[in-house]
Design an enzyme around this catalytic site. Structure first.
Site, PDB file in Angstrom:
ATOM      1  N   GLY A  71      -2.093   6.814  -2.527  1.00  0.00           N
ATOM      2  CA  GLY A  71      -3.454   6.406  -2.821  1.00  0.00           C
ATOM      3  C   GLY A  71      -4.015   5.406  -1.831  1.00  0.00           C
ATOM      4  O   GLY A  71      -5.186   5.493  -1.435  1.00  0.00           O
ATOM      5  N   THR A  72      -3.202   4.453  -1.414  1.00  0.00           N
ATOM      6  CA  THR A  72      -3.673   3.440  -0.468  1.00  0.00           C
ATOM      7  C   THR A  72      -4.097   4.077   0.845  1.00  0.00           C
ATOM      8  O   THR A  72      -5.163   3.762   1.395  1.00  0.00           O
ATOM      9  CB  THR A  72      -2.581   2.385  -0.227  1.00  0.00           C
ATOM     10  OG1 THR A  72      -2.405   1.620  -1.428  1.00  0.00           O
ATOM     11  CG2 THR A  72      -2.956   1.445   0.905  1.00  0.00           C
ATOM     12  N   GLN A 181      -6.162   6.237 -10.851  1.00  0.00           N
ATOM     13  CA  GLN A 181      -5.891   6.040 -12.275  1.00  0.00           C
ATOM     14  C   GLN A 181      -6.569   7.082 -13.159  1.00  0.00           C
ATOM     15  O   GLN A 181      -6.198   7.249 -14.323  1.00  0.00           O
ATOM     16  CB  GLN A 181      -6.336   4.635 -12.707  1.00  0.00           C
ATOM     17  CG  GLN A 181      -5.490   3.516 -12.148  1.00  0.00           C
ATOM     18  CD  GLN A 181      -4.047   3.564 -12.617  1.00  0.00           C
ATOM     19  OE1 GLN A 181      -3.745   4.073 -13.690  1.00  0.00           O
ATOM     20  NE2 GLN A 181      -3.141   3.014 -11.814  1.00  0.00           N
ATOM     21  N   SER A 198      -2.850   9.949  -6.217  1.00  0.00           N
ATOM     22  CA  SER A 198      -1.482   9.559  -5.863  1.00  0.00           C
ATOM     23  C   SER A 198      -0.495  10.227  -6.804  1.00  0.00           C
ATOM     24  O   SER A 198      -0.731  10.317  -8.015  1.00  0.00           O
ATOM     25  CB  SER A 198      -1.344   8.037  -5.959  1.00  0.00           C
ATOM     26  OG  SER A 198      -0.006   7.636  -5.747  1.00  0.00           O
ATOM     27  N   HIS A 200       2.708   9.292  -7.604  1.00  0.00           N
ATOM     28  CA  HIS A 200       3.604   8.481  -8.442  1.00  0.00           C
ATOM     29  C   HIS A 200       2.906   7.863  -9.658  1.00  0.00           C
ATOM     30  O   HIS A 200       3.559   7.249 -10.494  1.00  0.00           O
ATOM     31  CB  HIS A 200       4.312   7.407  -7.605  1.00  0.00           C
ATOM     32  CG  HIS A 200       3.502   6.184  -7.313  1.00  0.00           C
ATOM     33  ND1 HIS A 200       3.658   4.996  -7.985  1.00  0.00           N
ATOM     34  CD2 HIS A 200       2.539   5.961  -6.393  1.00  0.00           C
ATOM     35  CE1 HIS A 200       2.842   4.090  -7.491  1.00  0.00           C
ATOM     36  NE2 HIS A 200       2.146   4.643  -6.526  1.00  0.00           N
ATOM     37  N   THR A 236       4.815  15.230  10.552  1.00  0.00           N
ATOM     38  CA  THR A 236       5.486  16.278   9.787  1.00  0.00           C
ATOM     39  C   THR A 236       5.292  16.048   8.295  1.00  0.00           C
ATOM     40  O   THR A 236       5.482  14.941   7.791  1.00  0.00           O
ATOM     41  CB  THR A 236       6.991  16.295  10.119  1.00  0.00           C
ATOM     42  OG1 THR A 236       7.158  16.517  11.514  1.00  0.00           O
ATOM     43  CG2 THR A 236       7.709  17.385   9.338  1.00  0.00           C
ATOM     44  N   CYS A 321      -0.166  -4.304  -6.883  1.00  0.00           N
ATOM     45  CA  CYS A 321      -0.354  -4.667  -5.481  1.00  0.00           C
ATOM     46  C   CYS A 321      -0.796  -6.121  -5.304  1.00  0.00           C
ATOM     47  O   CYS A 321      -0.836  -6.627  -4.191  1.00  0.00           O
ATOM     48  CB  CYS A 321      -1.373  -3.732  -4.831  1.00  0.00           C
ATOM     49  SG  CYS A 321      -0.807  -2.027  -4.736  1.00  0.00           S
TER      50      CYS A 321
END
Length: 377
Positions: A71-72, A181, A198, A200, A236, A321
């Site tokens: 996401g970042t 989110q 994202s 995770h 890659t 974060c």
């Protein structure tokens, strides 16, 4: 008896399907999808199949989706990548004071290089203060970035409506939404030009995400190299992560949002009985189904977090974060909340696999911890 994990807004455990998919690609189909022999062609076909699956989950097509490192990176690619299309750093960029650090830091990067940056204020519910956006849109905009769901409070922005307004006033402007989110919990908006997700956060592996890019949006990106991902994010491809992400998306229960909303309401009904607690953010029914941020009077958030950990329940104190920064959450400060609500703020965040028994145990752990920390027995 293991921990009850209620910090799913920070990260989620990989579901079995994602773990098995990643393992299979590590041991059997580990080939570089850019190579020319037949097994590599199989890997390339699997890669494009995953792209189609995740694009469909975002109500778009495979040609409008690129894979990223999370996401970042997706946020930075949309924001800074848009600025990179110009010969120099110019233009007006708009965001809000309640964004994730990955967005705010990207905007500060642009500001240091000469771009005009406007940070919109938010109210006590986390919504943009009425009139602030319209005022900011009086002059031409290069890009606006607004979180779909706030990671700390669960506040929801109608980013589709905002995008329609921006495009009506300034057709060349780009609209980015951090959907990390919101992904698989709320419908993805079709109107935004960029949408970040994202793996995770939805029970997939860490280190992989995606960015939806609208038709006709052209920008050079940030990572030149071998030309992968349309040259916008060379390198890659992370096949283990991508295949794990696809499996997690397929495995995510369709009825999860409704079930999480019901469990969140039960949780609040239980813990509100402690007294001296408040919801930090939108009303219970107006926020995202999986996030509940509360302020606890007379108790420090970090102390309460560890007291609950001792009772077998793991919760958060805000964005992972920025959780180690002092002075309380910047998001809650931007919302203008009472000091006690900021310093005593903890976040419960649920997953599709949270059950009624988990909520009952967490509620009891909260009540017991607050009673002891307030000097009770």
């Amino acid at each position: 008896m293991g921990f009850i994990y209620l910090d799913n807004a920070a990260t989620t455990p990989m579901c079995r399907a994602a773990a098995e998919a990643a393992r299979d690609y590590e041991s059997q189909l580990f080939y570089n999808p850019s190579a020319l022999y037949a097994p590599a062609a199989q890997a390339a076909a699997a890669l494009e199949g995953a792209r189609r699956c995740i694009a469909a989950s975002l109500h778009t097509t495979a040609d409008k989706l690129i894979f990223t490192g999370g996401g970042t990176e997706s946020n930075a690619l949309a924001i800074i990548g848009t600025a990179n299309r110009r010969s120099q750093f110019t233009g007006r960029y708009i965001t809000t004071a309640a964004e994730h650090p990955s967005v705010l830091e990207a905007f500060m990067y642009l500001k240091k290089r000469g771009c005009e940056v406007i940070v919109l204020p938010v109210d006590k519910s986390g919504a943009i203060i009425e009139g602030a956006l319209e005022q900011a849109l009086e002059k031409e905009v290069t890009l606006i970035s607004i979180q779909h769901v706030n990671s700390e409070t669960g506040a929801i922005h109608d980013v589709g409506k905002i995008a329609r307004r921006v495009h009506t006033l300034w057709p060349r402007a780009k609209v980015h939404a951090d959907g990390v989110q919101a992904y698989l919990r709320l419908p993805a908006p079709n109107e935004v030009d960029f949408y970040s997700v994202s793996a995770h956060k939805v029970h997939g592996p860490k280190g992989v995400g995606a960015l939806k890019i609208s038709q006709g949006t052209q920008f050079p990106g940030m990572r030149p190299g071998g030309g992968q991902e349309k040259g916008l994010r060379s390198g890659t491809e992370n096949m283990l992560g991508i295949m794990g992400m696809e499996a997690a998306v397929r495995d995510f229960p369709g009825d999860a949002p409704a079930r999480m909303q019901g469990l969140k309401q039960t949780l609040w009904q239980n813990i509100s009985q402690a007294g001296g607690v408040c919801i930090n953010g939108p009303a219970l029914e107006d926020g995202a189904p999986h996030v509940l941020n509360i302020g606890v009077e007379g108790v420090r958030a970090e102390v309460l977090l560890h007291a609950m950990e001792e009772r077998g329940v793991l919760i958060g104190t805000g964005s992972a974060c920025s959780s180690r920064k002092q002075g309380g959450s910047a998001v809650l400060r931007a919302m203008g909340l009472e000091t006690w609500a900021i310093l005593g703020a903890v976040r419960f965040s649920l997953s599709p696999y949270t059950g009624a028994e988990d909520i009952a145990r967490a509620s009891q752990a909260f009540m017991d911890s607050v009673r002891v920390l307030r000097g009770g027995k």
